[in-house]
Design a protein around this motif. Structure first.
Motif, PDB file in Angstrom:
ATOM      1  N   ILE A 294      -9.008  39.407   5.691  1.00  0.00           N
ATOM      2  CA  ILE A 294      -8.725  40.633   4.924  1.00  0.00           C
ATOM      3  C   ILE A 294      -9.403  41.825   5.600  1.00  0.00           C
TER       4      ILE A 294
ATOM      5  N   ASN B  47      -6.408  48.781  10.408  1.00  0.00           N
ATOM      6  CA  ASN B  47      -5.547  49.818   9.832  1.00  0.00           C
ATOM      7  C   ASN B  47      -6.337  51.109   9.605  1.00  0.00           C
TER       8      ASN B  47
ATOM      9  N   LYS C  20      -1.501  44.629   3.898  1.00  0.00           N
ATOM     10  CA  LYS C  20      -0.768  43.608   3.135  1.00  0.00           C
ATOM     11  C   LYS C  20      -0.863  43.930   1.660  1.00  0.00           C
TER      12      LYS C  20
ATOM     13  N   ARG D 273      -9.762  47.698   0.171  1.00  0.00           N
ATOM     14  CA  ARG D 273      -8.386  47.200   0.311  1.00  0.00           C
ATOM     15  C   ARG D 273      -7.314  48.258   0.067  1.00  0.00           C
TER      16      ARG D 273
ATOM     17  N   ASP E 135      -5.817  47.892   3.244  1.00  0.00           N
ATOM     18  CA  ASP E 135      -5.212  46.609   3.612  1.00  0.00           C
ATOM     19  C   ASP E 135      -3.697  46.808   3.727  1.00  0.00           C
TER      20      ASP E 135
ATOM     21  N   ARG F  36      -7.851  42.957   9.145  1.00  0.00           N
ATOM     22  CA  ARG F  36      -6.622  43.770   9.133  1.00  0.00           C
ATOM     23  C   ARG F  36      -6.854  45.118   8.450  1.00  0.00           C
ATOM     24  N   SER F  37      -7.765  45.160   7.463  1.00  0.00           N
ATOM     25  CA  SER F  37      -8.056  46.435   6.786  1.00  0.00           C
ATOM     26  C   SER F  37      -8.804  47.385   7.729  1.00  0.00           C
TER      27      SER F  37
ATOM     28  N   GLY G  26      -1.112  43.498  -2.351  1.00  0.00           N
ATOM     29  CA  GLY G  26      -1.726  42.446  -3.177  1.00  0.00           C
ATOM     30  C   GLY G  26      -2.891  42.994  -3.942  1.00  0.00           C
TER      31      GLY G  26
END
Ligand code: 4NP
Length: 169
Positions: A151, A158, A128, A123, A126, A154-155, A130
Motif C-alpha cells: 500500500i 503516486n 487503487k 491513502r 493510493d 504505490r501511495s 478502496g
C-alpha cells in the motif's frame, strides 16, 4: 495540494508521515519515500521524516518485520521513533496520517484548524480505490506487514509523481 508553491532547493518540501507507534507504518513510508526520492536524484528538494501520535516506543528503531520486508525491496528504515509535536504542524508542509485515528489526533492538536490544509490521510494518494486506512500490522504476521509495504509503496510513488510536477529546477 496544500499550496501550489514551487518546490526548490532553497526551500525543500517537508513531509512527515504519522502513525500511532512510529515503528511500523510511518517509518516504512518514510523509508520508501526517501528511497524513491534518492532514485530520482531529488534529495535536495525534500526533507522527509516520520513520527507517532503515542509515546509508546520513543527511541526505538523500526519493527523487525517492517525492516525485513523493506530490506527485501532494497529499502532501509533508519528512523528512531519519536512523538509528533504540536510544533511539527507549523514545521512541515505535508502531514500524512496512516489511519483515521491518527488523522483525528492530528486534527485535535490543531486546535484552531490553522493547519488543516496540510493534514491528509496517506491513502488519499493510493491509486487503487478502496478503504482509506493503512491497516495497523503490529499484532499480526508477515502478511500484514507485506500488505502495508505494498500500500505504502504505490501511495508514495503516486505522491512523488504529483510533487515532481511542482519542482522548479
Ligand atoms: P505503527 O504500529 O503505529 O504502525 O507504528 C503500532 C505500533 C505499536 C502499537 C500499535 C501500533 N502499540 O500498541 O504499541
Amino acid at each position: 495540494m496544500v499550496t501550489d508553491t514551487p518546490i526548490t532547493k532553497e526551500k525543500p518540501f517537508k513531509i512527515c508521515f504519522v502513525c500511532l507507534g512510529n515503528i511500523c507504518r510511518s517509518p516504512t513510508a518514510e523509508g520508501i519515500f526517501q528511497h524513491l526520492v534518492n532514485e530520482s536524484g531529488l534529495q535536495s528538494y525534500f526533507y522527509i521524516d516520520s513520527a507517532g501520535t503515542s509515546a509508546y516506543h520513543i527511541g526505538e528503531p523500526a519493527n523487525s518485520k517492517s525492516q525485513k520486508i523493506a530490506n527485501q525491496h532494497g529499502v532501509q528504515l533508519k528512523s528512531k521513533a519519536r512523538r509528533f509535536n504540536p510544533s511539527d504542524l507549523e514545521e512541515f508542509d505535508l502531514i500524512l496520517a496512516m489511519d483515521h485515528e491518527n488523522f483525528d489526533n492530528l486534527q485535535k492538536m490543531d486546535v484552531k484548524g490553522t493547519y488543516s490544509g496540510k493534514i491528509y490521510l496517506m491513502r488519499e494518494f493510493d491509486p487503487k480505490p478502496g478503504t482509506k486506512a493503512v491497516p495497523d500490522p503490529y499484532y499480526g504476521g508477515m502478511d500484514g506487514f507485506q500488505e502495508v509495504y505494498d500500500i505504502l509503496y504505490r501511495s508514495c510513488k503516486n505522491l512523488l509523481e504529483k510533487l515532481k510536477e511542482r519542482i522548479d529546477k
